[in-house]
Design a protein around this motif. Structure first.
Motif, short mmCIF file in Angstrom:
data_model
loop_
_atom_site.label_atom_id
_atom_site.label_comp_id
_atom_site.label_asym_id
_atom_site.label_seq_id
_atom_site.Cartn_x
_atom_site.Cartn_y
_atom_site.Cartn_z
N TRP A 152 -18.83 -12.28 8.61
CA TRP A 152 -17.50 -12.88 8.48
C TRP A 152 -16.86 -13.07 9.85
CZ3 TRP A 152 -12.60 -10.66 9.47
CH2 TRP A 152 -11.51 -11.43 9.05
N LEU A 153 -16.91 -12.05 10.70
CA LEU A 153 -16.36 -12.17 12.05
C LEU A 153 -17.01 -13.31 12.83
CD1 LEU A 153 -16.10 -8.50 13.38
CD2 LEU A 153 -14.22 -10.10 13.09
N TYR A 154 -18.32 -13.36 12.76
CA TYR A 154 -19.07 -14.36 13.53
C TYR A 154 -18.73 -15.78 13.09
CZ TYR A 154 -23.01 -16.95 15.45
OH TYR A 154 -23.77 -17.87 16.11
N HIS A 155 -18.66 -16.02 11.79
CA HIS A 155 -18.43 -17.38 11.30
C HIS A 155 -16.95 -17.74 11.22
CE1 HIS A 155 -22.50 -18.58 10.51
NE2 HIS A 155 -22.73 -17.40 9.96
N ARG A 156 -16.09 -16.81 10.91
CA ARG A 156 -14.68 -17.13 10.71
C ARG A 156 -13.98 -17.42 12.03
NH1 ARG A 156 -10.40 -18.95 10.47
NH2 ARG A 156 -8.65 -18.33 9.22
N PHE A 157 -14.28 -16.68 13.08
CA PHE A 157 -13.56 -16.80 14.33
C PHE A 157 -14.38 -17.45 15.44
CE2 PHE A 157 -11.59 -13.23 12.10
CZ PHE A 157 -10.32 -13.75 11.97
N SER A 158 -15.56 -17.94 15.12
CA SER A 158 -16.43 -18.62 16.10
C SER A 158 -16.65 -17.77 17.35
CB SER A 158 -15.85 -19.98 16.48
OG SER A 158 -15.77 -20.80 15.35
N LEU A 159 -16.93 -16.51 17.14
CA LEU A 159 -17.23 -15.60 18.25
C LEU A 159 -18.70 -15.72 18.61
CD1 LEU A 159 -15.39 -12.44 16.89
CD2 LEU A 159 -14.57 -13.98 18.67
N SER A 160 -19.02 -15.36 19.84
CA SER A 160 -20.43 -15.32 20.23
C SER A 160 -21.06 -14.05 19.67
CB SER A 160 -20.57 -15.35 21.75
OG SER A 160 -20.17 -14.11 22.30
N LEU A 161 -22.37 -14.03 19.64
CA LEU A 161 -23.08 -12.86 19.13
C LEU A 161 -22.76 -11.62 19.95
CD1 LEU A 161 -26.51 -14.57 18.46
CD2 LEU A 161 -24.85 -13.85 16.74
N ARG A 162 -22.70 -11.80 21.25
CA ARG A 162 -22.41 -10.65 22.13
C ARG A 162 -20.97 -10.16 21.98
NH1 ARG A 162 -26.86 -9.94 25.72
NH2 ARG A 162 -28.19 -11.77 25.69
N ARG A 216 -29.74 -12.54 13.12
CA ARG A 216 -30.56 -12.58 11.91
C ARG A 216 -29.71 -12.49 10.64
NH1 ARG A 216 -34.97 -8.54 14.23
NH2 ARG A 216 -36.14 -9.99 15.52
N TRP A 217 -28.70 -11.61 10.67
CA TRP A 217 -27.79 -11.51 9.53
C TRP A 217 -27.06 -12.83 9.32
CZ3 TRP A 217 -25.15 -6.21 10.93
CH2 TRP A 217 -26.03 -5.18 10.64
N GLY A 218 -26.66 -13.45 10.43
CA GLY A 218 -25.96 -14.74 10.33
C GLY A 218 -26.83 -15.81 9.70
N LEU A 219 -28.12 -15.80 10.06
CA LEU A 219 -29.03 -16.79 9.47
C LEU A 219 -29.30 -16.50 7.99
CD1 LEU A 219 -31.64 -17.20 12.34
CD2 LEU A 219 -29.93 -18.85 11.61
N LYS A 220 -29.42 -15.21 7.66
CA LYS A 220 -29.77 -14.85 6.28
C LYS A 220 -28.57 -14.92 5.34
CE LYS A 220 -32.02 -11.30 3.54
NZ LYS A 220 -32.72 -10.02 3.55
N PHE A 221 -27.43 -14.33 5.75
CA PHE A 221 -26.28 -14.22 4.86
C PHE A 221 -25.20 -15.26 5.15
CE2 PHE A 221 -27.90 -9.81 5.40
CZ PHE A 221 -28.40 -9.65 4.13
N GLY A 222 -25.26 -15.89 6.32
CA GLY A 222 -24.21 -16.80 6.76
C GLY A 222 -23.90 -17.97 5.85
#
Length: 153
Positions: A23-33, A53-59
């Motif tokens: 959710w953090l990664y996709h909602r706020f367009s943050l980088s992985l790091r 990997r989580w982003g690819l699988k569950f994103g």
């Protein structure tokens, strides 16, 4: 944020953490790091590769649910426009955002009049399915005229 269709088997982290990270990664367009650093501050050690990997699988499932936010009659819409110059001509980028910060609609128009505001409101009502509790604008007269015309129908 978890779904019955998603299987978290063979993952060493609880589903709540995985869901929050994606959710953090996709909602706020943050980088992985950046997501990795945010979790490290909270005492959770996850590598950026695991987050990827989580982003690819569950994103895709989470992104779909973020975009399909159900509208309610208690929503508050904020309407505003920004002047954009395209090939030397003035255009107006009109945006509608709800109280949670979700962008409901955007439309690029050459005019800033009642007809343009009415077009935006009609698109919003068609996409959302129901009118909001309140519409907040920048006091532009064309928004008030458009609201009166659209609400009378």
């Amino acid at each position: 944020m978890t779904s019955a269709l998603i299987s978290y088997k063979r993952h060493s982290f609880p589903p709540e953490i995985i869901a929050h990270v994606v959710w953090l990664y996709h909602r706020f367009s943050l980088s992985l790091r950046e997501v990795e650093e945010m979790l490290l501050e909270r005492g959770i050690m996850v590598s950026y590769e695991t987050i990827r990997r989580w982003g690819l699988k569950f994103g895709p499932d989470y992104v779909g649910r973020l975009r399909r936010k159900a509208s309610s009659s208690n929503d508050i819409w904020h309407l505003d426009e920004v002047v954009v110059s395209i090939q030397g001509k003035k255009h107006y980028l009109c945006r509608a955002v709800d109280q949670d910060g979700y962008v409901l609609d955007e439309i690029l128009q050459t005019r800033r009049n009642t007809k343009a505001a009415k077009r935006l409101l009609m698109r919003l009502l068609k996409r959302q399915g129901k009118a909001p509790k309140r519409i907040i604008t920048d006091k532009l007269g064309s928004y008030n005229d458009a609201k009166r015309k659209v609400c009378q129908k």
